[in-house]
Every structure is written in C-alpha cells, then in structure tokens.
Design an enzyme around this catalytic site. Sequence first.
Site, PDB file in Angstrom:
ATOM      1  N   ASP A   9       0.786  -1.244   0.000  1.00 30.56           N
ATOM      2  CA  ASP A   9       0.000   0.000   0.000  1.00 30.56           C
ATOM      3  C   ASP A   9       0.816   1.292   0.000  1.00 30.56           C
ATOM      4  OD1 ASP A   9      -2.021  -1.874   0.273  1.00 30.56           O
ATOM      5  OD2 ASP A   9      -2.567  -1.307   2.306  1.00 30.56           O
ATOM      6  N   LYS A  84      -6.118  -5.531  -3.215  1.00 26.35           N
ATOM      7  CA  LYS A  84      -6.803  -6.073  -2.041  1.00 26.35           C
ATOM      8  C   LYS A  84      -7.876  -5.097  -1.577  1.00 26.35           C
ATOM      9  CE  LYS A  84      -3.565  -4.375   1.498  1.00 26.35           C
ATOM     10  NZ  LYS A  84      -4.373  -3.561   2.380  1.00 26.35           N
ATOM     11  N   CYS A 117      -2.193  -2.522   7.920  1.00 25.33           N
ATOM     12  CA  CYS A 117      -1.968  -3.437   6.800  1.00 25.33           C
ATOM     13  C   CYS A 117      -0.636  -4.174   6.877  1.00 25.33           C
ATOM     14  CB  CYS A 117      -2.115  -2.687   5.483  1.00 25.33           C
ATOM     15  SG  CYS A 117      -3.784  -1.989   5.298  1.00 25.33           S
TER      16      CYS A 117
END
Length: 180
Positions: A9, A84, A117
Amino acid sequence: MSKALIIIDVQNDYFENGALELVNPIPASENAKKLLDHFRKENLPVVHVQHASPEGVPFFVPGSKGVEIHDNVKPAEGEKVITKHYPNSFRDTDLLEYLQSKGVTEVVLTGMMTHMCVDAGTRAAFDYGFDCTVIGDACATKDLEIKGAQVKAADVQTAFLAALEFFYAKIQTTDEYLTA
C-alpha cells in the site's frame, strides 16, 4: 530458501495532500525503493500490494490519483501487483498462491500503515508458514486516538514493530537488511 519482497500500500493517498496522510511517508518510501532496487538487481520476486476501497470510502477510490502506487516504488513491467480490499494482503487475493508458485519461504515486508496493513499482512504470512522480516524504516504509520488519548505515530510504530518482533517477524532497518 527463496525470498520475496512485499510492498504494501505505498499509495498516493498516504502522502502529502492525500486523503489519509501518514507521518513521514517519503523516507519510508525511499527505503522501500532501496529494497526494491536490491530485489530487482538480485532477480528476486517482488509483489506490489494495492488497496482499493469499496464505494463510499473516501480514500483509495478506484480510478483516482490517490489509489495509484507512489512513483518511488512504481511496479516495473512483469512485477506482480495484487489488489486487495482488506488490511490482510492475503485475504481474498492470490498472494499465497503466487508466493507458493515461486517457491518462496521467506518474505520481506515494507509498506504503509504499520499498525494496520503491515501488521495484518505480516501476521498472516507467518501463519501461512513464511519466515518474515519487516523493514521498520521502510514502513510508515500515523497518529492515532483512543477514547480521547492521543498516540503519536512514533509510539504507534514502535509498539507495533515491538509486538511483531515478539513472535511474528525479525525487525530490521533498511541498512541492516542490505548489509547482512
């Protein structure tokens, strides 16, 4: 033992003027780039994880500039990109199958939102049997708040890395990893 780099990310919404700005995302992304360059040079697998939010969530909006992977770690042609929708990079994705298909037994994790995350992905990777190394200075997080108490990003970062090192992962700096 085969290893892979997982960059979680590192997306524009986490940077200055983004929808969910973190503390010190630039230095973290620059360290992630050093690791990315190393893995590319060694011809080792690299996985870029990109979070896309469902409709109505104000960050990582599909098709927006904010959802795009930051230029510091832009995927090269042929590198695996996984989209995701949950903090855990393995949930409802083909990440596990991809790593297994490459014979990967060790993962090196970097990325954004250490407390969410990176934490979720590291714990899942460990639970799937991978040896995990988290590169702490190639991760970033943010200030948090609970019941009126403010928690500074530096404290969040330290606490989550310490918790991961307690059982789930080896924690290293970029320099420690690259010179080992």
